[in-house]
Every structure is written in C-alpha cells, then in structure tokens.
Design a protein around this motif. Structure first.
Motif, PDB file in Angstrom:
ATOM      1  N   MET A   1       0.973  -1.305  -0.207  1.00  0.00           N
ATOM      2  CA  MET A   1      -0.224  -0.109  -0.239  1.00  0.00           C
ATOM      3  C   MET A   1       1.689   0.762   0.274  1.00  0.00           C
ATOM      4  N   PHE A   2       2.219   1.122   0.720  1.00  0.00           N
ATOM      5  CA  PHE A   2       2.910   2.451   1.032  1.00  0.00           C
ATOM      6  C   PHE A   2       3.203   2.527  -0.577  1.00  0.00           C
ATOM      7  N   ARG A   3       3.937   2.155  -1.551  1.00  0.00           N
ATOM      8  CA  ARG A   3       4.228   1.946  -2.452  1.00  0.00           C
ATOM      9  C   ARG A   3       2.976   2.427  -3.748  1.00  0.00           C
ATOM     10  N   PHE A   4       1.648   2.729  -3.994  1.00  0.00           N
ATOM     11  CA  PHE A   4       0.693   2.609  -4.382  1.00  0.00           C
ATOM     12  C   PHE A   4       0.898   4.690  -3.729  1.00  0.00           C
ATOM     13  N   GLY A   5       0.520   5.121  -2.347  1.00  0.00           N
ATOM     14  CA  GLY A   5       0.574   6.370  -2.417  1.00  0.00           C
ATOM     15  C   GLY A   5       2.051   6.871  -2.738  1.00  0.00           C
ATOM     16  N   ALA A   6       2.910   5.933  -3.048  1.00  0.00           N
ATOM     17  CA  ALA A   6       4.143   7.031  -3.405  1.00  0.00           C
ATOM     18  C   ALA A   6       3.863   7.631  -4.749  1.00  0.00           C
ATOM     19  N   ALA A   7       3.341   6.480  -5.346  1.00  0.00           N
ATOM     20  CA  ALA A   7       3.647   6.413  -7.182  1.00  0.00           C
ATOM     21  C   ALA A   7       2.744   7.759  -7.325  1.00  0.00           C
ATOM     22  N   SER A   8       1.363   6.985  -6.939  1.00  0.00           N
ATOM     23  CA  SER A   8       0.003   8.155  -7.050  1.00  0.00           C
ATOM     24  C   SER A   8       1.076   9.993  -6.829  1.00  0.00           C
ATOM     25  N   GLN A   9       1.600   9.732  -5.687  1.00  0.00           N
ATOM     26  CA  GLN A   9       2.287  10.755  -5.557  1.00  0.00           C
ATOM     27  C   GLN A   9       3.578  12.059  -6.511  1.00  0.00           C
ATOM     28  N   ALA A  10       3.809  10.919  -6.866  1.00  0.00           N
ATOM     29  CA  ALA A  10       4.944  11.304  -7.661  1.00  0.00           C
ATOM     30  C   ALA A  10       4.570  11.138  -9.327  1.00  0.00           C
ATOM     31  N   LEU A  11       2.930  10.740  -9.483  1.00  0.00           N
ATOM     32  CA  LEU A  11       2.136  10.821 -10.578  1.00  0.00           C
ATOM     33  C   LEU A  11       1.886  12.423 -10.562  1.00  0.00           C
ATOM     34  N   SER A  12       1.362  12.960  -9.190  1.00  0.00           N
ATOM     35  CA  SER A  12       1.016  13.700  -9.342  1.00  0.00           C
ATOM     36  C   SER A  12       1.952  14.992  -9.425  1.00  0.00           C
ATOM     37  N   GLU A  13       2.802  14.815  -8.327  1.00  0.00           N
ATOM     38  CA  GLU A  13       4.101  16.146  -8.558  1.00  0.00           C
ATOM     39  C   GLU A  13       3.854  16.235 -10.273  1.00  0.00           C
ATOM     40  N   ALA A  14       4.340  15.017 -11.339  1.00  0.00           N
ATOM     41  CA  ALA A  14       4.945  14.933 -12.437  1.00  0.00           C
ATOM     42  C   ALA A  14       3.490  15.744 -12.848  1.00  0.00           C
ATOM     43  N   THR A  15       2.501  14.924 -13.499  1.00  0.00           N
ATOM     44  CA  THR A  15       1.121  16.005 -13.856  1.00  0.00           C
ATOM     45  C   THR A  15       1.742  17.979 -13.282  1.00  0.00           C
ATOM     46  N   SER A  16       1.231  18.171 -12.344  1.00  0.00           N
ATOM     47  CA  SER A  16       1.428  19.412 -11.897  1.00  0.00           C
ATOM     48  C   SER A  16       3.253  20.257 -12.565  1.00  0.00           C
ATOM     49  N   ARG A  17       3.899  19.213 -12.664  1.00  0.00           N
ATOM     50  CA  ARG A  17       4.843  19.761 -13.211  1.00  0.00           C
ATOM     51  C   ARG A  17       4.190  19.947 -14.979  1.00  0.00           C
ATOM     52  N   LEU A  18       4.009  19.359 -15.194  1.00  0.00           N
ATOM     53  CA  LEU A  18       3.875  19.037 -16.681  1.00  0.00           C
ATOM     54  C   LEU A  18       2.623  20.368 -17.150  1.00  0.00           C
ATOM     55  N   ALA A  19       1.537  20.523 -16.385  1.00  0.00           N
ATOM     56  CA  ALA A  19       0.745  21.542 -15.996  1.00  0.00           C
ATOM     57  C   ALA A  19       1.191  23.547 -16.155  1.00  0.00           C
ATOM     58  N   VAL A  20       2.565  23.056 -14.837  1.00  0.00           N
ATOM     59  CA  VAL A  20       2.839  24.017 -15.042  1.00  0.00           C
ATOM     60  C   VAL A  20       4.562  24.984 -16.910  1.00  0.00           C
ATOM     61  N   ALA A  21       4.824  23.098 -17.142  1.00  0.00           N
ATOM     62  CA  ALA A  21       5.548  24.098 -18.305  1.00  0.00           C
ATOM     63  C   ALA A  21       4.173  23.605 -19.433  1.00  0.00           C
ATOM     64  N   GLU A  22       3.584  23.570 -19.488  1.00  0.00           N
ATOM     65  CA  GLU A  22       2.701  23.839 -20.543  1.00  0.00           C
ATOM     66  C   GLU A  22       1.665  25.546 -20.264  1.00  0.00           C
ATOM     67  N   ALA A  23       1.503  25.893 -18.731  1.00  0.00           N
ATOM     68  CA  ALA A  23       1.291  27.336 -19.074  1.00  0.00           C
ATOM     69  C   ALA A  23       2.644  28.205 -19.261  1.00  0.00           C
ATOM     70  N   VAL A  24       3.920  27.832 -18.968  1.00  0.00           N
ATOM     71  CA  VAL A  24       4.956  28.808 -19.023  1.00  0.00           C
ATOM     72  C   VAL A  24       5.027  28.285 -20.911  1.00  0.00           C
ATOM     73  N   GLU A  25       4.599  27.827 -21.853  1.00  0.00           N
ATOM     74  CA  GLU A  25       4.767  27.228 -23.180  1.00  0.00           C
ATOM     75  C   GLU A  25       3.364  28.444 -23.882  1.00  0.00           C
ATOM     76  N   SER A  26       2.366  28.001 -22.934  1.00  0.00           N
ATOM     77  CA  SER A  26       1.431  28.994 -23.532  1.00  0.00           C
ATOM     78  C   SER A  26       1.701  30.677 -23.242  1.00  0.00           C
ATOM     79  N   GLU A  27       2.071  30.876 -22.283  1.00  0.00           N
ATOM     80  CA  GLU A  27       2.628  32.671 -22.182  1.00  0.00           C
ATOM     81  C   GLU A  27       3.503  32.425 -22.437  1.00  0.00           C
TER      82      GLU A  27
END
Length: 82
Positions: A1-27
């Motif tokens: 269960m611990f690994r699933f939480g860590a993977a979910s957190q990593a996916l969430s962080e990667a998604t956030s970084r991608l959203a920021v990168a897309e916003a920067v590119e759009s600007e």
C-alpha cells in the motif's frame, strides 16, 4: 500500500510540473504573437504618418504661397477651392 501512495504522489507531482510547463509555453507563445503583431504594425503606422505629414506639408505650402498672389490672381481661386 505504501508503494501505491508513493507512485500516486509521484504521478501527481509529474502532472503538476507538466501543467506548469504547458502554462509557461502558452504564455511564451502569447508574448511572441503580441511582439510579432506590434513589430508588424509599426512600419504600417509609420507609412501612414509619413503620408499624412506629406499631405499636410503640401497643403501648408500651397496656402503659404496663396498669400503671395494678388486677390484678383486666377491661381488664387483655383488653389483656394481645394
């Protein structure tokens, strides 16, 4: 269960970084469009201003020379009609 939480957190962080990168590119793209439009409009505005200035100078030149013509001079009536 611990690994699933860590993977979910990593996916969430990667998604956030991608959203920021897309916003920067759009600007960046928006700024590039604005700069291009501004640069493209400047020569056109200068050309219009130069044409207006030339027309104005020509009119003032004609009006200035009308003062040198006598009141009965036929050239005066031709130029003053414009």
């Amino acid at each position: 269960m611990f690994r699933f939480g860590a993977a979910s957190q990593a996916l969430s962080e990667a998604t956030s970084r991608l959203a920021v990168a897309e916003a920067v590119e759009s600007e960046r793209a928006r700024l590039a469009r604005e700069m291009h439009d501004s640069v493209a409009k400047t020569p056109a505005r200068l050309a219009l201003a130069a044409e207006a200035l030339a027309a104005s100078a020509k009119r003032f030149w004609y009006l200035g020379h009308l003062g040198h013509l006598g009141p009965s001079d036929p050239r005066r009536s031709v130029h003053s009609a414009h």
